[in-house]
Design a protein around this motif. Structure first.
Motif, PDB file in Angstrom:
ATOM      1  N   GLY A 645      24.422 -42.282 -28.061  1.00 43.35           N
ATOM      2  CA  GLY A 645      25.826 -42.349 -27.637  1.00 43.35           C
ATOM      3  C   GLY A 645      26.817 -42.503 -28.804  1.00 43.35           C
ATOM      4  O   GLY A 645      28.091 -42.422 -28.735  1.00 43.35           O
ATOM      5  N   TYR A 646      26.310 -42.826 -30.083  1.00 43.31           N
ATOM      6  CA  TYR A 646      27.078 -43.251 -31.064  1.00 43.31           C
ATOM      7  C   TYR A 646      27.265 -41.774 -31.916  1.00 43.31           C
ATOM      8  O   TYR A 646      26.247 -40.842 -32.119  1.00 43.31           O
ATOM      9  N   VAL A 647      28.714 -41.533 -32.034  1.00 47.04           N
ATOM     10  CA  VAL A 647      28.995 -40.111 -32.609  1.00 47.04           C
ATOM     11  C   VAL A 647      28.202 -39.992 -33.958  1.00 47.04           C
ATOM     12  O   VAL A 647      27.824 -38.852 -34.262  1.00 47.04           O
ATOM     13  N   ARG A 648      28.248 -40.999 -34.836  1.00 46.95           N
ATOM     14  CA  ARG A 648      27.952 -41.117 -35.993  1.00 46.95           C
ATOM     15  C   ARG A 648      26.238 -40.529 -36.129  1.00 46.95           C
ATOM     16  O   ARG A 648      25.784 -40.204 -37.088  1.00 46.95           O
ATOM     17  N   TYR A 650      24.812 -38.839 -33.988  1.00 52.74           N
ATOM     18  CA  TYR A 650      24.670 -37.487 -33.654  1.00 52.74           C
ATOM     19  C   TYR A 650      24.958 -36.802 -34.927  1.00 52.74           C
ATOM     20  O   TYR A 650      24.313 -35.620 -35.129  1.00 52.74           O
ATOM     21  N   ALA A 651      26.046 -36.895 -35.597  1.00 51.35           N
ATOM     22  CA  ALA A 651      26.424 -36.265 -36.598  1.00 51.35           C
ATOM     23  C   ALA A 651      25.318 -36.351 -37.896  1.00 51.35           C
ATOM     24  O   ALA A 651      25.046 -35.492 -38.259  1.00 51.35           O
TER      25      ALA A 651
END
Lengths: 670, 99
Positions: A645-648, A650-651
């Protein structure tokens, strides 16, 4: 479409319509209307059969086998199976018997079942049963025959366990279904075998292919015929697959009449007659059928001597009489076998209806030990039942007299070892006359029982509903027998049906008196034109002699029953005590049920328990299911861990993927 | 001047931007770093375009700027909306999509 084709389809259409109307419209049908619709549907089918009879009589002798096809049932490369019917003298004859007797049984049921909560359900089943049987006899190929065959089995299951809250009825239905499925398997494998050898599934093609492809007693053909016999014996309750039929008495009495007289059990006889070209090419298989038929005749007659349940006596009598028919058609005396099928349908239906009337008067009690003296209380039932018993016993000039003795005369005519079989058939005839009048004397003569006395004064005995097999108290809700019991003396539809059958039982023999009339044989001739055995008649003199001997045997048997049960009523008890071992053996029905229980049922049940405890719980649940869920769990937990759920995160994954792609292209391009 | 210098500079800027996107938790700073990455790309495009004497790269750079401007408008809009609802401005606390 020619007239014969139209009538052929109509024979099937009316019962189908009746089934659908009752099954889907039962909520809207008031009172007894479901019964009348069912009766009307079968009566219309009977009229269509009469129409078919007239229309094929108008054709030339060679053209009396009319086929009709509605659509291609299965079509693949090289062959196709049509949804097709065959209207020929044999199928028309069967339709007349089936629809005729069935419509009378429907008529009887209109009254007999009228206080049952499952009234409409009953008639939907009953119409479906007759539809299945008519489909079976009209089928133009083996596939459709098997469809009808299986439908009959399903319908019998539904009807035998009609009172589905009775444990005994449910077990009886299951037993009938399982044994019939054994027969279905035999029939299906036989059809595969025949298709494999002849490349055809319609009767004409199979017979043609068999005549060209097989020599006499070819091993494959004998195997196919024996498999057909498995099917026939299961449906017709012949040894060793007979045990379901006595248990089938758990169904309502008209159902017993239907199963025994007009449908179902005669299917095996019809099957052998229909596939007669195969059996004539495989006389070894036909001999097996004849021997088993005769063994069944004698076996069932001995058991019928000692059974005390009124309906079960008649059931064993059916098994015995069907044995005669099987004997007849497998010694190639098709006319005689089918003649007995017809007369048996009349008098057996009549006997069951009489038994139903008596059981109604007894408030559901079926043991003849509890009955007696109904002669004055139920004169109509007494007279018709006695007519049925006379016909069953083969009393001179009754229908059963002509038909049974014709089979015996044909047996003697074959000569050789068949003479011994003829003697065996006479022995069974003596027993038949004896047990037939054992029923009459025990039920209608002697001291009147309380129920009979009550009835003489106009009161119909009423017992609280109870299972006649176990004595358990019962409700009269849906799934149990209705609260009221109906007797022929008070119900016009029952009287009409029994009266008609009584007349037919007396006069039915007239269609084939040796030397005088040979209507039936002449009528069936186009079907059996190419059969060698069909034209081998005993001389009229021999047949008349056979009739005289048969008549004397019947009178002797009846006299014997009179001596034992009326003249000195204590004799039967004395005999039972003196021959206790024999009596016990017969009373246990030659231990067949116990034998099957020990050989098949218990090992299978044990295997099932072991399978459940070891294979199912340990292997399947533990290793296979457990292993699979373990793999899934491990996989999903990894996938879950990635989904932080952490955007970073996924990035980062995106970048790693991009770098991986870039690296790949760099390596590839350098 | 050699093309390599421009590409190396572009790569540095891109890496600084990427590191910012991967490590920072404030959405505003993440947006700034995204812009840095996009401009690194633009620098490379313009450099290649200039060196090869073709105008395409410069046009693409303009388009990237427009897209970047649109993106920032949406991104800032979201962030302002979150702030107005008193939600914490921290991307790590918004992890409802976790499995």
């Amino acid at each position: 479409m020619t007239a014969a084709q139209t009538f052929g389809w109509l024979i099937l259409a009316f019962p189908l319509l009746g089934t659908l109307v009752i099954a889907f419209g039962w909520r809207a049908l008031p009172g007894r209307s479901a019964g009348w619709i069912g009766t009307g549907a079968i009566a219309l089918a009977f009229l269509s059969a009469v129409g078919a009879l007239v229309s094929i009589q108008g054709l030339g002798e060679e053209e009396r086998a009319v086929t009709a096809s509605a659509f291609a049932y299965a079509e693949t490369a090289g062959f196709s199976v049509d949804f097709g019917i065959l209207v020929d003298p044999l199928s028309v004859f069967m339709c007349l018997v089936v629809a005729g007797v069935s419509s009378l049984i429907h008529l009887y049921s209109v009254s007999y079942l009228s206080s049952d909560e499952g009234y409409a359900r009953y008639f939907a089943y009953l119409n479906f049963f007759v539809l299945s049987m008519l489909l079976l006899v009209l089928a133009g190929n083996l596939v459709l025959l098997i469809v009808g065959w299986a439908f009959v089995g399903a319908a019998s299951y539904l009807l035998i366990s009609f009172w589905y809250r009775r444990q005994t009825a449910v077990y009886a239905g299951i037993k009938a279904f399982v044994i019939n499925v054994i027969g279905d398997v035999g029939l299906v494998v036989a059809a595969f075998l025949l298709f494999n050898e002849t490349g055809a599934l319609d009767y004409a093609g199979v017979f043609e292919g068999a005549r060209e492809g097989f020599s006499t007693n070819d091993g494959t053909l004998v195997a196919a015929c024996l498999l057909l016999l498995v099917g026939a014996f299961a449906k017709s309750a012949q040894l060793p697959l007979h045990t379901w039929l006595p248990d089938a008495m758990e169904g309502p009495t008209p159902v017993s009449a239907l199963i025994h007289a007009a449908t179902m059990v005669t299917a095996g006889v019809y099957l052998i007659a229909r596939t007669h070209p195969l059996f004539e090419l495989a006389p070894a298989a036909a001999d097996v059928a004849a021997i088993i038929g005769l063994a069944t005749v004698i076996f069932a007659a001995t058991v019928a001597l000692v059974v005390t349940d009124l309906k079960r006596i008649i059931a064993y009598s059916t098994i015995s009489q069907i044995g005669y028919m099987i004997l007849g058609v497998s010694i190639f005396a098709y006319g005689a076998g089918l003649f007995h099928l017809m007369t048996h349908a009349f008098f057996k239906a009549l006997l069951f209806m009489g038994a139903g009337s008596v059981i109604g008067a007894m408030g559901g009690v079926q043991s003849i030990d509890r009955m007696g003296g109904f002669r004055k209380a139920m004169p109509f039932t007494f007279i018709t039942f006695t007519i049925g018993a006379l016909a069953l016993a083969g009393f001179p000039l009754m229908s059963g007299f002509f038909s049974k003795d014709e089979i015996v005369a044909f047996t003697f005519n074959r000569g050789g070892l068949y003479v011994l079989m003829g003697i065996g058939a006479y022995l069974a005839a003596l027993l038949t006359a004896f047990y037939a009048f054992r029923m009459v004397f025990r039920v209608f003569w002697g001291e009147p029982v309380p129920e009979a006395r009550e009835l003489e004064q106009g009161h119909l005995a009423h017992h609280d509903p109870a299972n006649p097999m176990t004595g358990e108290a019962e409700d009269s809700d849906v799934g149990f027998p209705g609260p009221e019991h109906h007797i022929a003396e008070r119900e016009a539809p029952m009287r009409a049906a029994m009266g008609a059958l009584a007349v037919l039982s007396v006069l039915g023999g007239l269609v084939a008196i040796p030397g005088v009339t040979d209507t039936l044989e002449h009528f069936l001739e186009p079907t059996f034109a190419e059969s060698a055995g069909f034209h081998e008649h005993p001389s009229t003199g021999a047949e008349v002699l056979g009739l005289v001997v048969g008549g004397l045997i019947a009178i002797a048997g009846i006299a014997g029953a009179w001596a034992v049960y009326l003249r000195r009523p204590g004799v039967s008890l004395e005999l039972r005590d003196r021959f206790r071992a024999v009596h016990g053996f017969l009373e246990r029905k030659w231990w067949f049920d116990e034998l099957y229980d020990a050989v098949f049922v218990r090992p299978a049940a044990t295997a099932g328990r072991i399978g459940n405890s070891v294979i199912e719980s340990a292997l399947v649940q533990g290793v296979i299911v457990g292993g699979a869920t373990g793999v899934v769990r491990a996989g999903t937990s990894f996938a879950r861990a990635i989904q932080s759920g952490y955007v970073r995160a996924y990035a980062l994954l995106l970048f790693m993927g991009l770098f991986a792609l870039a690296l790949y292209f760099l390596i590839v391009s350098s | 001047m050699d093309l390599v210098w421009f590409v190396v500079l572009s790569a540095f800027i891109f890496c600084i931007g990427a590191a910012g996107v991967l490590t920072r938790r404030n959405p505003l700073v993440i947006l700034l770093c995204l812009e840095l990455m996009l401009n690194a790309g633009n620098l490379a495009l313009v450099a290649f375009s200039k060196m090869h004497g073709v105008g395409d790269g410069q046009v693409f750079a303009l388009i990237v700027m427009v897209v970047a401007a649109c993106e920032v408008v949406i991104g800032l809009g979201l962030i302002v909306a979150m702030y107005r609802r008193r939600l914490p401005i921290d991307v790590d606390q918004m992890s409802e999509l976790r499995g």
